[in-house]
Design an enzyme around this catalytic site. Structure first.
Site, PDB file in Angstrom:
ATOM      1  N   ASP A   9      53.216  -1.629  37.444  1.00  0.00           N
ATOM      2  CA  ASP A   9      52.023  -1.396  38.288  1.00  0.00           C
ATOM      3  C   ASP A   9      50.693  -1.859  37.697  1.00  0.00           C
ATOM      4  O   ASP A   9      49.693  -1.115  37.754  1.00  0.00           O
ATOM      5  CB  ASP A   9      51.924   0.102  38.655  1.00  0.00           C
ATOM      6  CG  ASP A   9      53.106   0.597  39.479  1.00  0.00           C
ATOM      7  OD1 ASP A   9      54.014  -0.189  39.784  1.00  0.00           O
ATOM      8  OD2 ASP A   9      53.123   1.812  39.803  1.00  0.00           O
ATOM      9  N   ASP A  47      53.337  -0.996  43.122  1.00  0.00           N
ATOM     10  CA  ASP A  47      53.193   0.165  44.001  1.00  0.00           C
ATOM     11  C   ASP A  47      52.733  -0.383  45.361  1.00  0.00           C
ATOM     12  O   ASP A  47      51.766  -1.158  45.416  1.00  0.00           O
ATOM     13  CB  ASP A  47      52.135   1.096  43.375  1.00  0.00           C
ATOM     14  CG  ASP A  47      52.295   2.554  43.725  1.00  0.00           C
ATOM     15  OD1 ASP A  47      53.441   3.047  43.773  1.00  0.00           O
ATOM     16  OD2 ASP A  47      51.255   3.231  43.923  1.00  0.00           O
ATOM     17  N   HIS A  49      52.266   0.888  49.166  1.00  0.00           N
ATOM     18  CA  HIS A  49      52.306   1.948  50.185  1.00  0.00           C
ATOM     19  C   HIS A  49      51.833   1.452  51.548  1.00  0.00           C
ATOM     20  O   HIS A  49      50.841   0.718  51.629  1.00  0.00           O
ATOM     21  CB  HIS A  49      51.379   3.100  49.775  1.00  0.00           C
ATOM     22  CG  HIS A  49      51.731   3.748  48.469  1.00  0.00           C
ATOM     23  ND1 HIS A  49      52.974   4.285  48.207  1.00  0.00           N
ATOM     24  CD2 HIS A  49      50.988   3.967  47.348  1.00  0.00           C
ATOM     25  CE1 HIS A  49      52.971   4.805  46.980  1.00  0.00           C
ATOM     26  NE2 HIS A  49      51.784   4.618  46.437  1.00  0.00           N
ATOM     27  N   HIS A  53      50.208   6.699  54.001  1.00  0.00           N
ATOM     28  CA  HIS A  53      51.351   7.179  53.207  1.00  0.00           C
ATOM     29  C   HIS A  53      51.222   8.676  52.911  1.00  0.00           C
ATOM     30  O   HIS A  53      50.107   9.187  52.717  1.00  0.00           O
ATOM     31  CB  HIS A  53      51.431   6.386  51.888  1.00  0.00           C
ATOM     32  CG  HIS A  53      52.691   6.627  51.137  1.00  0.00           C
ATOM     33  ND1 HIS A  53      52.758   7.455  50.035  1.00  0.00           N
ATOM     34  CD2 HIS A  53      53.951   6.181  51.354  1.00  0.00           C
ATOM     35  CE1 HIS A  53      54.007   7.477  49.599  1.00  0.00           C
ATOM     36  NE2 HIS A  53      54.745   6.711  50.376  1.00  0.00           N
ATOM     37  N   HIS A  82      45.590   4.274  47.859  1.00  0.00           N
ATOM     38  CA  HIS A  82      45.671   3.230  46.823  1.00  0.00           C
ATOM     39  C   HIS A  82      46.850   2.305  47.124  1.00  0.00           C
ATOM     40  O   HIS A  82      47.811   2.713  47.789  1.00  0.00           O
ATOM     41  CB  HIS A  82      45.844   3.858  45.426  1.00  0.00           C
ATOM     42  CG  HIS A  82      47.144   4.581  45.275  1.00  0.00           C
ATOM     43  ND1 HIS A  82      47.340   5.870  45.735  1.00  0.00           N
ATOM     44  CD2 HIS A  82      48.339   4.193  44.750  1.00  0.00           C
ATOM     45  CE1 HIS A  82      48.589   6.229  45.495  1.00  0.00           C
ATOM     46  NE2 HIS A  82      49.230   5.234  44.899  1.00  0.00           N
ATOM     47  N   LYS A 107      57.755  -0.599  45.395  1.00  0.00           N
ATOM     48  CA  LYS A 107      58.194   0.794  45.535  1.00  0.00           C
ATOM     49  C   LYS A 107      57.111   1.588  46.234  1.00  0.00           C
ATOM     50  O   LYS A 107      55.944   1.195  46.216  1.00  0.00           O
ATOM     51  CB  LYS A 107      58.501   1.396  44.163  1.00  0.00           C
ATOM     52  CG  LYS A 107      57.300   1.393  43.247  1.00  0.00           C
ATOM     53  CD  LYS A 107      57.657   1.866  41.855  1.00  0.00           C
ATOM     54  CE  LYS A 107      56.442   1.843  40.963  1.00  0.00           C
ATOM     55  NZ  LYS A 107      55.358   2.734  41.416  1.00  0.00           N
ATOM     56  N   CYS A 152      54.001   6.736  36.715  1.00  0.00           N
ATOM     57  CA  CYS A 152      55.067   5.765  36.985  1.00  0.00           C
ATOM     58  C   CYS A 152      55.835   5.378  35.731  1.00  0.00           C
ATOM     59  O   CYS A 152      57.048   5.166  35.782  1.00  0.00           O
ATOM     60  CB  CYS A 152      54.508   4.567  37.739  1.00  0.00           C
ATOM     61  SG  CYS A 152      54.101   5.037  39.442  1.00  0.00           S
TER      62      CYS A 152
HETATM   63  C1  VGL Z   1      51.016   5.724  40.148  1.00  0.00           C
HETATM   64  C2  VGL Z   1      50.085   7.592  41.073  1.00  0.00           C
HETATM   65  C3  VGL Z   1      50.378   7.136  42.340  1.00  0.00           C
HETATM   66  C4  VGL Z   1      51.347   4.958  38.904  1.00  0.00           C
HETATM   67  C5  VGL Z   1      51.325   5.246  41.407  1.00  0.00           C
HETATM   68  O1  VGL Z   1      51.546   3.722  38.970  1.00  0.00           O
HETATM   69  O2  VGL Z   1      51.425   5.593  37.832  1.00  0.00           O
HETATM   70  N1  VGL Z   1      50.411   6.893  39.984  1.00  0.00           N
HETATM   71  N2  VGL Z   1      50.999   5.958  42.504  1.00  0.00           N
HETATM   72 ZN    ZN Z   2      51.205   5.193  44.453  1.00  0.00          ZN
END
Ligand code: VGL
Ligand code: ZN
Length: 199
Positions: A9, A47, A49, A53, A82, A107, A152
């Site tokens: 990410d 990431d 979404h 979401h 996000h 994901k 993550c």
């Molecule tokens: C993440 C919070 C929400 C991450 C992703 O990449 O750690 N944290 N979505």
């Molecule tokens: Zn996320």
């Protein structure tokens, strides 16, 4: 033994100026780029979404970012909007070398369930397919870097270790959100699962 670098990410929304900015999130990028040639495979996660979401506070009346909510699959932190599909925030940081990636795995695209881990959604059951990709390529050893250490990275590394991969997290090439002691508990959980934490 074939090995892989898994880059979690490294997207605009997790870097300074982004919607869910991780302090110094962009500072790990030169180190990650420099490592890419050293592995049999390089895999990037993204990431990804849909708008609205269920992990977004804005999807729940009366809730604010960083509140907790009970979902059918367990407790869930509510986040600022996000990494919405197709937005600049969801793009990889411009400095990340994406040319070297063998695979990009997305994901968090299921509207009703979050997916911190690169291996399973947050129900800890629904696979993303990454395990199959790694196994069919004969990869047994993983080095993991990226954002965020306590979400993550934490879930991805623990799942990988539980699946039997040999997992090292390079903490110097990770940065954390660190809310309410989440970094300390993530480090403990990774170590308990047999993940090697290196600098
Ligand atoms: C993440 C919070 C929400 C991450 C992703 O990449 O750690 N944290 N979505
Ligand atoms: Zn996320």
């Amino acid at each position: 033994m074939p090995n892989a670098l898994i880059v979690i990410d490294v997207q605009n929304d997790f870097c300074p100026g982004g919607a869910l900015a991780v302090a110094e999130g962009d500072q790990i990028i030169p180190q990650i780029n420099a490592m890419m040639g050293d592995f049999d495979a390089t895999i990037l996660t993204q990431d990804w979404h849909p708008q609205g979401h269920s992990s977004f506070a804005s999807s729940h009346a009366g809730k604010a970012p960083f509140d907790m909510i009970d979902m059918p699959y367990g407790a869930q932190v509510l986040w600022p909007d996000h990494c919405v599909q197709g937005t600049k925030g969801a793009n990889f940081h411009a400095d990340l070398n994406t040319d070297e990636a063998d695979m990009i795995i997305r994901k968090g695209y299921n509207p009703d369930i979050d997916s911190y881990s690169a291996f399973f959604e947050n129900d800890h059951k629904t696979p993303t397919g990454l395990e199959g990709y790694l196994r069919t390529r004969g990869i047994t050893t993983l080095t993991m870097v990226g954002l965020a250490t306590d979400f993550c990275m934490h879930f991805s590394a623990v799942d990988a270790a539980k699946l039997g991969f040999d997992v090292t997290v390079l903490e110097g090439a990770c940065r954390a959100i660190d809310m309410d002691g989440s970094l300390a508990s993530a480090r403990a959980a990774m170590q308990d699962a047999g993940v090697k934490l290196e600098s």
